[in-house]
Structures are given as structure tokens and as C-alpha cells.
Design an enzyme around this catalytic site. Structure first.
Site, PDB file in Angstrom:
ATOM      1  N   PRO A   2       0.899  -1.193  -0.050  1.00  0.00           N
ATOM      2  CA  PRO A   2       0.038  -0.265  -0.100  1.00  0.00           C
ATOM      3  C   PRO A   2       0.857   1.334   0.010  1.00  0.00           C
ATOM      4  CG  PRO A   2      -0.370  -1.315   1.934  1.00  0.00           C
ATOM      5  CD  PRO A   2       0.773  -2.007   1.100  1.00  0.00           C
ATOM      6  N   ILE A   3       0.229   2.240  -0.723  1.00  0.00           N
ATOM      7  CA  ILE A   3       0.837   3.574  -0.460  1.00  0.00           C
ATOM      8  C   ILE A   3      -0.062   4.395   0.329  1.00  0.00           C
ATOM      9  CG2 ILE A   3       1.600   5.582  -1.680  1.00  0.00           C
ATOM     10  CD1 ILE A   3       2.311   3.815  -4.021  1.00  0.00           C
TER      11      ILE A   3
END
Lengths: 77, 77, 77, 77, 77, 77
Positions: A2-3
Site C-alpha cells: 500500500p501507499i
């Protein structure tokens, strides 16, 4: 992988501060990364967290620069 | 009309540098634009490239501010 | 740890295609990652590439939806 | 609850200015917020507007840093 | 008024799932919003959370589409 | 060369609509582009507008998925 991108106004949470502290940034990074681990089982080592600080004049809310909007909210306009 | 946004930490690639150089930025712009032309046949004149530099304290990896995470990676924690 | 975000219109590069192919996506990913390695010495394993495909109606250029703008450009308006 | 993000180069619109003025920022915020209200009936109080100013060296167009590209456009290359 | 944007690959955390569940999305929203409240004292009512799901073919890591990179990581290449 | 990105929930403004109409999208594109022209004198031909539609489950407000938060606001919780 994830970012997590956190956009906040460039201001402190205590009087006299012009932006949040390194410790607060570290807490945001830790908390956001742990959230990905806890909810989605994403390893910490594959999660990026980006904190973007935006000048008050560059953040609009209620059709106004945020500082001006807050004044009006306080004055109950 | 692609838009290529490149987010990097604000640091140099050589000792003593605090951020990447103008030449390196120009190479990133050229390379990203040519990639759009070569793979997708998008003309250079309709491609934007944005380089966003993020302070080290504002980039998290492994649940930590990146400078701290790199130290731990090096120490083989 | 760069993050490269590529925003493109959702359309193919060949007649009859509605979006770019898996192979083209893989080439964009490879090219963008190698660019970070070549120019900034960033390891491939710490580079994320995100491809965002935007519907034609959702992309504006010249004050118009892009399909309409292209028509006008062709007609030399 | 729209979020309108406006990315612009960090430059003024008048000679000698290094970035747009507070008044211009306020007009962008007002205009973008009113657009959401007029077209989509979104209340001003639930619309955020973010202005991101990008250094000229960090904005690429035509495969070049934008200042260089503008020079070439002017010289009719 | 923070905005927290969470970019994740469009895949489930359980076999047979093609994306994360509504419950998981609600937990991400709750967790990210509470993090802003706990660390920066930002009211829940002024925090937006956006979850962006990206197709696996559109996410690159290690110079490869992520599914391919994971295979190689597993095979210890 | 501004880029204006408009993030909105994927819903219509009229009963029975699941997203905004092509005409509304064209108005947003026209309005955002004209705003850049009017305030910053940026030519229409060098302004991109991107409309990003986000599923209701993917947009959080007040610590809740937005549909749930709206219900609570209505019930005056």
C-alpha cells in the site's frame, strides 16, 4: 504494497509551532503502516507512507482559504 | 496526454548533496517522456512530467521514517 | 523508494483496442523502474509504479473533453 | 465532498513575482468551490481545494524542463 | 482537514476474493480517521479518507507487474 | 500548464443516476479550464483536467463510509 498519502495543512498542534513535529510524523507513519498490517495483513516492509504538508493559503474549505473559513466558523456566520 | 508524477525523497545521490541536481531532473523528464513516446506513441508535446520531492522525515517505510528504517536494514535487525 | 504514477487515457494504441495491453503496461513498469535505477541509482525492489487509466470523458484538454478537443485540433479550428 | 487539486508551476503572472499571490489563490479556491456547487450542487462546506506549486525545474513538458521547452516554442524550433 | 489516500492493489485478503470487503474498507476509514484525531487532534468530521484500488497489472514493483514480481520473490530468484 | 484533478464520489445528482452525466463532466472541464485562464492567464490548450470518480464505499468522512455518515448527519446524531 500500500501507499498511504496523508495531506495536512502546514501548521503545528501547539501554539507557536509552524508544522507538526518529527515525533508526530513518526507516529503517523507507524499508525498508518500498522493499520495496513492489521486490516489487510500487508507487511510493514512493503508499505510506503507519504506526508504532504500544504501551506494554509494553499488549502481551501468552504470556498475560502482555510484560515479565513475557520474565523467565520468561530464567528458562527 | 500522459501525466507522469515521480515522487522521490529529497536527497542527493552523491555525498553532500541535499537533493538531486537539475541535470538529473532533466534526465528524469526526458526519460519519462520518451518512455510514453516509445511505448504508447504519445507525442512529447502532450506529456507532462511532475517531480515531487518529499522530505526524509515525511516518507515512511517499514513503519518508520525512512532514514531510521535504512539504519535498521543496514544493521540487519 | 520512488513512486512513479502514470496517468493515461483509457484507450488502446491500435484500432479496436479499448485500453493499452498487458505487455504495454509491463513495458511502462520496466521502463519507469529502470529510469529510476539509471538516473538515481534506486534499486528496482524499492520502486513502485502505478498506472492510472482515465476514461476519455473524464480527461479534459483545451477546455473540452479530450475526444472533442482532438476533433477540433484535426479540423484545424 | 469533492476534492479539487490544482497543480501549477511556482511562478508569478507578473514580472518579478516568484509565485502567484494570496489573492489569486483565494480566487482559485472560490472559483473551484463554486464550480462544484453550480454543476454538482456540492455545498461549499464539504469541498476541499488544494493548490500544489511545483518548481519550474520539477515540471517537464515536451521532454524538457518547462522553462527550456518554452524557449524552444518561442524560437519556433 | 486531513485527506488520507490509501492506494492498494485490487485483490482480496482471502482466497477467492477479488477485492477487499466493505467491512475492511470501513475499518481502514475508521482507523485512518482515528489516527488523525489521536495524533493531530483533527476532528473526524473534517477528515476525508479515499481508498484507491489498482488492478494488479497496473501496479509495478521490482521492474515487473506485481504478480510476476511476487512469483520471483517466492522462487528466491 | 495547470493540472486540475477533481475527485468526487461516483453518484448522480438526480434520483436513479449512478454517476454524473457526460454533460456535467464537460461543464466541470470547461469551468476548471476557464478558471485557470481567468485567474492565471493559462491558455486552455495547456491545461489538463482529470475527473476521478470514487465508489461510495471507498470514500470516508467522519470516520465512516460516506453513505453511513450522511445517514447519521440526517438523523442529527
Amino acid at each position: 504494497m500500500p501507499i498511504v498519502t496523508i495531506e495536512i495543512t502546514r501548521e503545528g498542534t501547539e501554539p507557536g509551532q509552524h508544522s507538526i513535529t518529527r515525533e508526530q510524523k513518526a507516529k503517523l507513519i507507524e499508525g498508518a503502516s500498522k493499520l495496513m498490517l492489521d486490516v489487510l495483513n500487508k507487511p510493514l516492509g512493503s508499505t510506503f507512507v507519504i506526508i504532504e504538508e500544504v501551506d494554509l493559503d494553499n488549502w481551501g474549505w468552504g470556498g475560502l482559504p482555510v484560515a479565513e473559513y475557520r474565523k467565520r466558523l468561530k464567528s458562527g456566520f
